[in-house]
Design a protein around this motif. Sequence first.
Motif, short mmCIF file in Angstrom:
data_model
loop_
_atom_site.label_atom_id
_atom_site.label_comp_id
_atom_site.label_asym_id
_atom_site.label_seq_id
_atom_site.Cartn_x
_atom_site.Cartn_y
_atom_site.Cartn_z
N TYR A 24 -40.64 38.18 61.44
CA TYR A 24 -42.03 37.93 61.79
C TYR A 24 -42.91 38.64 60.77
O TYR A 24 -42.67 39.81 60.42
CB TYR A 24 -42.35 38.45 63.19
CG TYR A 24 -41.71 37.63 64.30
CD1 TYR A 24 -42.32 36.49 64.79
CD2 TYR A 24 -40.50 38.02 64.86
CE1 TYR A 24 -41.75 35.75 65.82
CE2 TYR A 24 -39.91 37.28 65.88
CZ TYR A 24 -40.54 36.15 66.36
OH TYR A 24 -39.97 35.41 67.36
N ILE A 25 -43.93 37.95 60.29
CA ILE A 25 -44.88 38.53 59.34
C ILE A 25 -46.12 38.97 60.13
O ILE A 25 -46.88 38.12 60.61
CB ILE A 25 -45.29 37.52 58.26
CG1 ILE A 25 -44.04 36.96 57.54
CG2 ILE A 25 -46.24 38.16 57.25
CD1 ILE A 25 -44.35 35.81 56.60
N LEU A 54 -47.83 31.07 50.86
CA LEU A 54 -48.18 30.50 52.16
C LEU A 54 -49.58 30.97 52.49
O LEU A 54 -49.87 32.17 52.43
CB LEU A 54 -47.19 30.97 53.22
CG LEU A 54 -47.52 30.61 54.67
CD1 LEU A 54 -47.32 29.12 54.90
CD2 LEU A 54 -46.66 31.42 55.64
N TRP A 55 -50.46 30.03 52.85
CA TRP A 55 -51.85 30.35 53.19
C TRP A 55 -52.02 30.22 54.70
O TRP A 55 -51.61 29.23 55.31
CB TRP A 55 -52.80 29.40 52.48
CG TRP A 55 -52.80 29.57 50.99
CD1 TRP A 55 -51.81 29.22 50.11
CD2 TRP A 55 -53.85 30.14 50.20
NE1 TRP A 55 -52.17 29.54 48.82
CE2 TRP A 55 -53.42 30.11 48.84
CE3 TRP A 55 -55.10 30.68 50.49
CZ2 TRP A 55 -54.20 30.58 47.80
CZ3 TRP A 55 -55.89 31.15 49.45
CH2 TRP A 55 -55.44 31.11 48.12
N ALA A 56 -52.63 31.23 55.30
CA ALA A 56 -52.83 31.24 56.75
C ALA A 56 -54.27 31.62 57.06
O ALA A 56 -54.73 32.70 56.65
CB ALA A 56 -51.88 32.23 57.42
N ILE A 107 -49.73 34.82 51.47
CA ILE A 107 -48.43 35.45 51.70
C ILE A 107 -47.45 34.99 50.63
O ILE A 107 -47.29 33.78 50.40
CB ILE A 107 -47.90 35.11 53.10
CG1 ILE A 107 -48.89 35.61 54.17
CG2 ILE A 107 -46.52 35.68 53.33
CD1 ILE A 107 -48.66 35.02 55.54
N ASN A 108 -46.79 35.93 49.99
CA ASN A 108 -45.77 35.63 48.99
C ASN A 108 -44.52 35.12 49.70
O ASN A 108 -43.95 35.81 50.56
CB ASN A 108 -45.45 36.88 48.18
CG ASN A 108 -44.61 36.58 46.95
OD1 ASN A 108 -43.64 35.85 47.02
ND2 ASN A 108 -44.99 37.16 45.82
N THR A 109 -44.07 33.91 49.36
CA THR A 109 -42.92 33.33 50.06
C THR A 109 -41.59 33.90 49.58
O THR A 109 -40.55 33.63 50.18
CB THR A 109 -42.90 31.80 49.87
OG1 THR A 109 -42.87 31.49 48.47
CG2 THR A 109 -44.12 31.16 50.52
N GLY A 110 -41.61 34.67 48.49
CA GLY A 110 -40.37 35.29 48.01
C GLY A 110 -39.92 36.44 48.89
O GLY A 110 -38.79 36.46 49.38
#
Length: 546
Positions: free
Chosen positions: A203-204, A222-224, A241-244
């Motif tokens: 979970y982020i 990822l844009w939220a 958010i960096n997806t790596g």
Amino acid sequence: MKLFSILSLACIGMIGSMVIFSFPALAGESTNKGKEHKPFQQSVIHEGIRVTLTLDHIDPAKTPGTFKEGDDIRFQFSIQDTLTQKGLSGAFPAAWMDAAADENGDKSPCLQKISAFLSGGLFHRAELDLNVYYVLAMNKGPSITIVDPLFGYNNTKLLALVPLNSPGLDWTFKEAQDVFYVSLPATKEIAVVNAFNWKVDRYIPLQAKPSRIVLQPDEQYLWASYQIPRLETQASGVAVINTGDHTIRKMIPTGAGPHDIVINDHNTHAYISNKGDGSLSVIRIQEDFRQKKISLGGDPYAIAYSPVADALYVTDSKNGRVQVIDGKAQTIMATIPSDPGISQIRFDPSGRWAIIVNPENDKIYVLDAASNKIVQQGKVGSGPCRVSFSDELAYIIHRNSEIVYMIPIGEIGKPGEPIPVVDFPGGQHPPGQTDFPSLADGIVQAPGANAVLVANPKDQSIYYYAEGMAAPMGNFSNYGREPRAVAVIDRSLEEKTPGVYETVAKLRKPGQYDIAFFMDVPRFTHCFPVTVLPDEQTRIRETKKN
């Protein structure tokens, strides 16, 4: 599914013999101890067609050519004309992985095995079907239902249930469909879900309520969108958010929400609507997220991007207009008048025609990105609230009607003429009727078929509708849960490059297997042998359970 539209089972017995082209050592075996294993690859030629099977680990740390139970594997079939050396495109192959021998040790002939798989049914299922897709339902409660539709529309199998910390609001999927993200506003976090084992990897935490989530086309970020309770004006915006490593790259305040998000095809600009303060934020991704605000007025919210026009289209429900933002100059280039109450706007696959819905006056509108004009409009049902597209049709669902309207894309765009519509019942209750609407789609296209899946929350079902029929062919039970959105994970063989077909699957049990390959035109069958080794840790866990 796509492969079954071209199969003619009666001709299977007429297939000629196969000629082996090359067979390296079986997976899990080594002919030269001490030497590095080579990737698993086998080829066979028949009547001028070469089929090459390559098996690769998804995890690059795994030993090439050696496979164990639980490994995630990429199955690749390369189909080539031996005379021209060109890949055979549009072949629609099918493949299965099944035990090489039955319980009595008797091997089934390859043709008999493939015939049984093609005939379907519960008694002819392979250990691993490489032609499947899974249906996902975002539920009203804190869970996601995973259904295997191959068991029949009225007797579906609950493949998995993904528990979440709180109910999801929106989701987005990586192109490889190995991972998807779910926004959880109640617990102020984003779930990262593994689409192989159907478990939440992590979970982020955001310390704010996420809503709309969007992946860049290149999947780097990822844009939220987010809002902090009681501080919306000061702290409402987007998280990058960096997806790596799934760390937050930046929190960007943009203005009062709620917000919609669109990323252009070039991964250069992100567009964030700020409904609460009547503005649009343009964020330059490659320039350290530098932000420019464009004042629009009214209540701008829903956004759609047209790659054909390289322009952004923003609906304003208060003033009843669509404002067009130039994708290069980042300025307002046109204002298109409409009616108050307009909400969602979506472009068809061509990027030219947009459908706009207006639940307040029961109308829909067709916008032409070539002329920046609304060229058609008309009333459809009661409370049209969402629009989705298949390859050939636009689908409209309603808040107050169970009827789903379909608009043939090839027949729209004719100024002054009525919008052509056909319809079908999307269940017993209106598909758009729910007290907790999702931001995700309620209708999606079924893989490789002229058919769609329709989530109906109050019916607690997902309906399967084949285009051209008067009613759905059947439904998938959602096991007592309300599906607010629907999505598909496609595990069937997909053509990645001309003549190269791939899918990804998890190896289940150790043993000797056949990978059965079938192609209808030109006719080709073959069974490739492969060995799957036991995993020691898995064996230990199984022993403890017993």
